[in-house]
Design a protein around this motif. Structure first.
Motif, mmCIF file in Angstrom:
data_model
loop_
_atom_site.group_PDB
_atom_site.id
_atom_site.type_symbol
_atom_site.label_atom_id
_atom_site.label_comp_id
_atom_site.label_asym_id
_atom_site.label_seq_id
_atom_site.Cartn_x
_atom_site.Cartn_y
_atom_site.Cartn_z
ATOM 1 N N GLN A 193 45.357 41.792 40.037
ATOM 2 C CA GLN A 193 46.015 42.840 39.211
ATOM 3 C C GLN A 193 45.074 43.979 39.024
ATOM 4 O O GLN A 193 45.506 45.094 38.993
ATOM 5 N N VAL A 194 43.926 43.825 38.839
ATOM 6 C CA VAL A 194 42.845 44.969 38.233
ATOM 7 C C VAL A 194 42.610 45.751 39.535
ATOM 8 O O VAL A 194 42.761 47.009 39.424
ATOM 9 N N TYR A 220 30.796 35.795 30.766
ATOM 10 C CA TYR A 220 31.981 34.836 31.180
ATOM 11 C C TYR A 220 32.830 35.728 32.241
ATOM 12 O O TYR A 220 33.722 36.566 31.797
ATOM 13 N N ALA A 221 32.545 35.828 33.388
ATOM 14 C CA ALA A 221 32.938 36.660 34.485
ATOM 15 C C ALA A 221 34.095 36.228 35.117
ATOM 16 O O ALA A 221 34.389 36.709 36.299
ATOM 17 N N SER A 222 34.512 35.071 34.762
ATOM 18 C CA SER A 222 35.438 34.223 35.749
ATOM 19 C C SER A 222 37.081 34.718 35.541
ATOM 20 O O SER A 222 37.633 34.120 34.879
ATOM 21 N N LEU A 223 37.339 35.907 36.055
ATOM 22 C CA LEU A 223 38.842 36.251 36.061
ATOM 23 C C LEU A 223 39.555 35.242 36.857
ATOM 24 O O LEU A 223 39.000 34.889 38.139
ATOM 25 N N ASN A 224 40.888 35.171 36.387
ATOM 26 C CA ASN A 224 41.887 34.361 37.151
ATOM 27 C C ASN A 224 42.250 35.167 38.490
ATOM 28 O O ASN A 224 41.963 36.068 38.451
ATOM 29 N N TYR A 270 45.830 47.947 40.616
ATOM 30 C CA TYR A 270 45.595 48.778 39.713
ATOM 31 C C TYR A 270 44.849 49.868 39.993
ATOM 32 O O TYR A 270 45.315 51.122 39.818
ATOM 33 N N ILE A 289 34.178 43.601 40.169
ATOM 34 C CA ILE A 289 34.849 43.901 38.711
ATOM 35 C C ILE A 289 34.052 43.886 37.603
ATOM 36 O O ILE A 289 33.178 42.835 37.468
ATOM 37 N N PRO A 290 33.689 44.936 36.935
ATOM 38 C CA PRO A 290 32.628 44.800 35.877
ATOM 39 C C PRO A 290 33.103 43.956 34.826
ATOM 40 O O PRO A 290 33.994 44.276 34.265
ATOM 41 N N ALA A 291 32.379 42.804 34.701
ATOM 42 C CA ALA A 291 32.821 41.929 33.792
ATOM 43 C C ALA A 291 31.819 41.523 32.751
ATOM 44 O O ALA A 291 30.572 41.770 33.057
ATOM 45 N N ASN A 292 32.297 40.723 31.735
ATOM 46 C CA ASN A 292 31.374 40.190 30.645
ATOM 47 C C ASN A 292 30.123 39.413 31.462
ATOM 48 O O ASN A 292 30.891 38.197 31.873
ATOM 49 N N PRO A 293 29.109 39.417 31.381
ATOM 50 C CA PRO A 293 28.130 38.563 32.208
ATOM 51 C C PRO A 293 28.214 37.249 31.488
ATOM 52 O O PRO A 293 27.859 36.273 32.239
ATOM 53 N N ASP A 303 32.174 48.951 42.795
ATOM 54 C CA ASP A 303 32.759 48.641 41.507
ATOM 55 C C ASP A 303 34.269 48.629 41.950
ATOM 56 O O ASP A 303 34.589 49.218 42.837
ATOM 57 N N ALA A 304 35.117 48.074 40.903
ATOM 58 C CA ALA A 304 36.730 47.947 41.238
ATOM 59 C C ALA A 304 37.115 49.580 41.384
ATOM 60 O O ALA A 304 38.079 49.952 42.117
#
Lengths: 247, 247
Positions: free
Chosen positions: A154-155, A144-148, A158, A138-142, A96-97
């Motif tokens: 950035q993540v 809507y996991a589409s980060l720009n 960081y 990157i642990p994201a919302n299943p 994971d990130a």
């Protein structure tokens, strides 16, 4: 600040379609102290939009190197991690990130590290992933996991910085410059307050109920410092004076 | 996944100048499961650029509420944290991004929480900060700490999600679907490899030096699974067969 280790880390962008994203990625990198950008067959570069979105990080665009193939871009790197939103069928080592940040900082002690991002539309191809030693998610919302693209940069930048700060033993939350007053001073304030409340007939000494306990709980949460205690006691003194006059 | 707690968290953007940033912030929020956006006197809203940059998160823009003042926007919130790049002269309670994520998730158990971002140019004013219970800083490169507005939203939304996953006890690194083979099977492979290497006269049994130890170190790092061991032993068997013919 011993963060030179960050100079062993490259961000590699593959087939980026929107030049604005290249600029925004450069800005994201610089805010976290990553300065080396490599581009594999970007659709447009250099480009005004990249420069505009880079804001104060145009130096990263100026130093960015452009490569014809993924393999060329990571040729000098001992660890190559690909950022992937999708789960893959073949079991590839995966972080994971946060774990990736720590792994990258650990590896960067001894080697150049590449963190690779695929194109906006399709991400990394299976052929791209064959060049990677592992994948990062990157642990994201299943739903809507589409980060720009730049947001993903950035993540991860960081998390890499946070891992470097951890290793360097740097405390990232500045200890508040707030020194709570001594308990005895706080007790004097409570006693003063109690007396004033009796004087103004808010507190009945025959039937105090839980009032002072509640007041203590409130102020103990706030941990007043000496200056604040002086302000509070000043308020009480003013009430006392007013009260003495009106008697 | 018990992340309903995220619905107690609002993102508040003050005086945002560029509508694209509002859209990009909405996208950043949705990728981390934050859905409630509040806007205080945005320069342009709604706006085509906001919609375009929101990508799959336009529903957040559609539900966004617009307020005339900061106080109105946070009126129903029990905890209000402001995101600030600068250090302030007055000692305000302060969290780094990670600590803020945990503090917000803890507070959101019992209250509505607002995370507030100032305008692109000037950030939060001192008057804005008077409405905040504390400040949040993203640990950034002191030489260039200027995160894009939506990038800052992305980092903090990410830390909030990570904190919620922590509390929910969700493991974010998928355990690799990789089951290392049993030690006895690996030992059989080493013995097979050793014999083959002797047969092809790569390994001198009278003078083996460190060869097998180095081989072990390599394969122990990789932890082959059963299928991979079968592939390796298949290779050895093919070498053995070829070698037997040529004798």
């Amino acid at each position: 600040l011993a963060l030179e280790i960050l100079s062993n880390i490259r961000v590699v962008l593959i087939h980026t379609t929107h030049p604005g994203n290249i600029g925004a990625a450069a800005r994201a990198m610089k805010t976290m102290g990553l300065l080396q950008l490599r581009l594999v067959t970007p659709k447009y570069f250099p480009h005004d939009e990249a420069t505009a979105r880079a804001a104060g990080a145009t130096v990263i665009l100026g130093n960015a190197q452009v490569y014809a193939t993924f393999a060329d871009a990571v040729a000098d790197c001992g660890l190559v991690l690909g950022v992937s939103a999708r789960s893959r069928t073949i079991a590839w080592p995966q972080w994971d990130a946060r774990g990736a940040g720590r792994h990258i900082i650990s590896a960067a002690q001894n080697a150049q590290v590449a963190l690779v991002f695929g194109s906006e539309r399709v991400g990394l191809s299976n052929e791209d992933i064959d060049h990677c030693h592992g994948l990062v998610q990157i642990p994201a919302n299943p739903e809507y996991a589409s980060l720009n693209l730049a947001a993903a940069v950035q993540v991860l930048a960081y998390e890499i910085r946070m891992a470097a700060l951890e290793v360097a033993g740097v405390e990232t939350t500045a200890p508040p410059e707030h020194v709570p007053a001594d308990a005895q001073d706080i007790e004097r304030f409570y006693e003063h307050l109690r007396q004033t409340l009796v004087d103004v007939e808010f507190l009945d000494p025959e039937n105090p109920r839980q009032l002072m306990r509640r007041v203590r709980r409130l102020f103990n949460r706030a941990l007043p410092d000496t200056m604040e205690l002086n302000i509070l006691r000043g308020m009480l003194a003013a009430v006392d004076a007013k009260n003495a006059k009106s008697r």
